[in-house]
Enzyme design. Structure first.
Site, PDB file in Angstrom:
ATOM      1  N   ASP A 270      -7.788   1.664 -25.285  1.00  0.00           N
ATOM      2  CA  ASP A 270      -7.974   1.533 -23.879  1.00  0.00           C
ATOM      3  C   ASP A 270      -8.298   2.882 -23.455  1.00  0.00           C
ATOM      4  OD1 ASP A 270      -7.693  -0.979 -23.524  1.00  0.00           O
ATOM      5  OD2 ASP A 270      -5.611  -1.007 -22.962  1.00  0.00           O
TER       6      ASP A 270
ATOM      7  N   ARG B 282      -2.347  -8.604 -21.157  1.00  0.00           N
ATOM      8  CA  ARG B 282      -3.069  -8.214 -22.197  1.00  0.00           C
ATOM      9  C   ARG B 282      -2.522  -7.380 -23.175  1.00  0.00           C
ATOM     10  NH1 ARG B 282      -5.567  -3.239 -21.965  1.00  0.00           N
ATOM     11  NH2 ARG B 282      -7.593  -3.833 -23.125  1.00  0.00           N
TER      12      ARG B 282
ATOM     13  N   GLU C 185       1.608  -7.333   7.997  1.00  0.00           N
ATOM     14  CA  GLU C 185       2.049  -6.003   7.815  1.00  0.00           C
ATOM     15  C   GLU C 185       3.340  -5.600   6.624  1.00  0.00           C
ATOM     16  OE1 GLU C 185      -0.865  -5.213  10.099  1.00  0.00           O
ATOM     17  OE2 GLU C 185       0.294  -3.519   9.450  1.00  0.00           O
TER      18      GLU C 185
ATOM     19  N   PRO D 159       0.815  -1.315  -0.027  1.00  0.00           N
ATOM     20  CA  PRO D 159       0.053   0.063   0.082  1.00  0.00           C
ATOM     21  C   PRO D 159       1.048   1.316   0.119  1.00  0.00           C
ATOM     22  CG  PRO D 159      -0.198  -1.211   2.035  1.00  0.00           C
ATOM     23  CD  PRO D 159       0.712  -1.935   1.361  1.00  0.00           C
TER      24      PRO D 159
HETATM   25  N1  LIG Z   1      -0.476  -3.310  -4.150  1.00  0.00           N
HETATM   26  C1  LIG Z   1      -1.184  -3.053  -3.031  1.00  0.00           C
HETATM   27  C2  LIG Z   1      -1.788  -3.044  -1.877  1.00  0.00           C
HETATM   28  C3  LIG Z   1      -2.026  -3.552  -0.791  1.00  0.00           C
HETATM   29  C4  LIG Z   1      -1.109  -4.505  -0.210  1.00  0.00           C
HETATM   30  C5  LIG Z   1      -0.296  -5.384  -0.709  1.00  0.00           C
HETATM   31  C6  LIG Z   1       0.724  -6.049  -0.187  1.00  0.00           C
HETATM   32  C7  LIG Z   1       0.349  -6.493   1.045  1.00  0.00           C
HETATM   33  C8  LIG Z   1       1.230  -7.157   1.882  1.00  0.00           C
HETATM   34  C9  LIG Z   1       0.572  -7.317   3.357  1.00  0.00           C
HETATM   35  N2  LIG Z   1      -0.437  -6.303   3.123  1.00  0.00           N
HETATM   36  C10 LIG Z   1      -1.288  -5.660   3.975  1.00  0.00           C
HETATM   37  C11 LIG Z   1      -1.053  -4.666   4.791  1.00  0.00           C
HETATM   38  C12 LIG Z   1      -1.895  -3.828   5.695  1.00  0.00           C
HETATM   39  C13 LIG Z   1      -1.599  -2.642   6.074  1.00  0.00           C
HETATM   40  C14 LIG Z   1      -0.371  -2.457   5.923  1.00  0.00           C
HETATM   41  C15 LIG Z   1       0.700  -2.999   5.225  1.00  0.00           C
HETATM   42  N3  LIG Z   1       0.094  -4.295   4.632  1.00  0.00           N
HETATM   43  C16 LIG Z   1      -0.586  -5.814   1.609  1.00  0.00           C
HETATM   44  C17 LIG Z   1      -1.533  -4.848   1.275  1.00  0.00           C
HETATM   45  N4  LIG Z   1      -2.994  -2.881  -0.138  1.00  0.00           N
HETATM   46  N5  LIG Z   1      -3.598  -1.876  -0.686  1.00  0.00           N
HETATM   47  C18 LIG Z   1      -2.900  -1.728  -1.980  1.00  0.00           C
HETATM   48  N6  LIG Z   1      -3.057  -0.988  -3.110  1.00  0.00           N
END
Ligand SMILES: N#Cc1c(-c2ccc3ccn(Cc4ccccn4)c3c2)n[nH]c1N
Length: 243
Positions: free
Chosen positions: A173, A158, A115, A88
């Protein structure tokens, strides 16, 4: 293109073998390998996470396991690889990112959970001059990286030559010209009292192209003014500006 995915939930990636992507794999346009991270654990509990230094909620994925997994997976193929870590906290994954990655011989996706992955895994890869992208698919929080990998793999594959039946689809697109796509219609001509816009039935290709461009500009201005503001100076012609 070879695509490797490392995850503790291999089953989450099963959809990559369905439909269009499945056909691309069958046609030899893409090689896909999914690896269970727990294969590189050494303890009876197959632990992949531990408590965070500095305290705080949740768990962090252990660097030892990830380091061994990445080393082993990278060694499976001599083609140069870009390592992709969904997070994130990553840079935005966009259509431009997908387009850029179509030039890669190999993508290795590291799916975190909890996390996230100990930062030293990325730091170690970068100090070994391995290309690593930490990317996010959007401003919301998921539970892990697997869903993000499904999104990114589909967006990239794609675009590969030979995958889409009609390559023009990718050229038209949303985002490919910086604008959102306008509305689309098919038969019947009238449905529940709603008629297809007459211009689309006119056969006048110049008028149809102008109408579609105007609808794309209108929709982009309404829904994504940020995209309009980001367009390069020469992206809009006089007819666009008149709209
Ligand atoms: N791309 C993307 C993502 C993700 C994502 C990706 C990988 C992981 C690995 C663990 N977590 C949970 C988590 C929650 C809280 C803080 C850190 N991590 C992920 C979340 N969340 N939203 C996006 N756009």
């Amino acid at each position: 293109m070879r695509i490797d995915v490392i995850t503790i939930f291999p089953g989450y990636l099963a959809p990559l073998r369905e439909a269009l992507l499945g056909r691309a794999i069958g046609a030899g346009l893409v090689d896909l390998a999914v690896h269970d991270l727990r294969s590189w654990t050494r303890d009876v509990h197959q632990a992949v996470d531990d408590s965070p230094y500095g305290g705080g909620p949740g768990m962090v994925m252990r660097p030892q396991v990830w380091g061994e997994a990445l080393d082993a997976v990278l060694a499976l193929d001599e083609r140069p690889a870009r390592i992709v870590v969904p997070t994130p906290a990553g840079r935005p994954f966009t259509q431009a990112t997908a387009q850029a990655w179509t030039g890669e011989e190999r993508l290795v996706f590291a799916c975190g959970r909890y996390e996230g992955i100990d930062q030293r895994v990325v730091d170690d890869a970068r100090r070994r001059d391995l290309p690593v992208d930490e990317v996010s698919i959007g401003d919301y929080v998921l539970v892990g990286g697997e869903v993000a990998v499904l999104v990114m793999v589909e967006a990239v594959v794609r675009l590969l030559p030979g995958v889409l039946g009609n390559p023009a689809s990718a050229q038209q697109d949303s985002f490919s010209d910086g604008l959102l796509e306008g509305p689309a219609y098919t038969r019947p001509e009238v449905w529940r009292g709603l008629a297809v816009p007459e211009v689309l039935r006119s056969g006048n290709h110049a008028k149809i192209a102008r109408w579609r461009r105007d609808r794309a500009l209108e929709r982009t201005a309404q829904r994504r003014p940020d995209l309009l503001a980001a367009l390069p100076e020469d992206a809009l012609d006089d007819a666009d500006r008149a709209f």
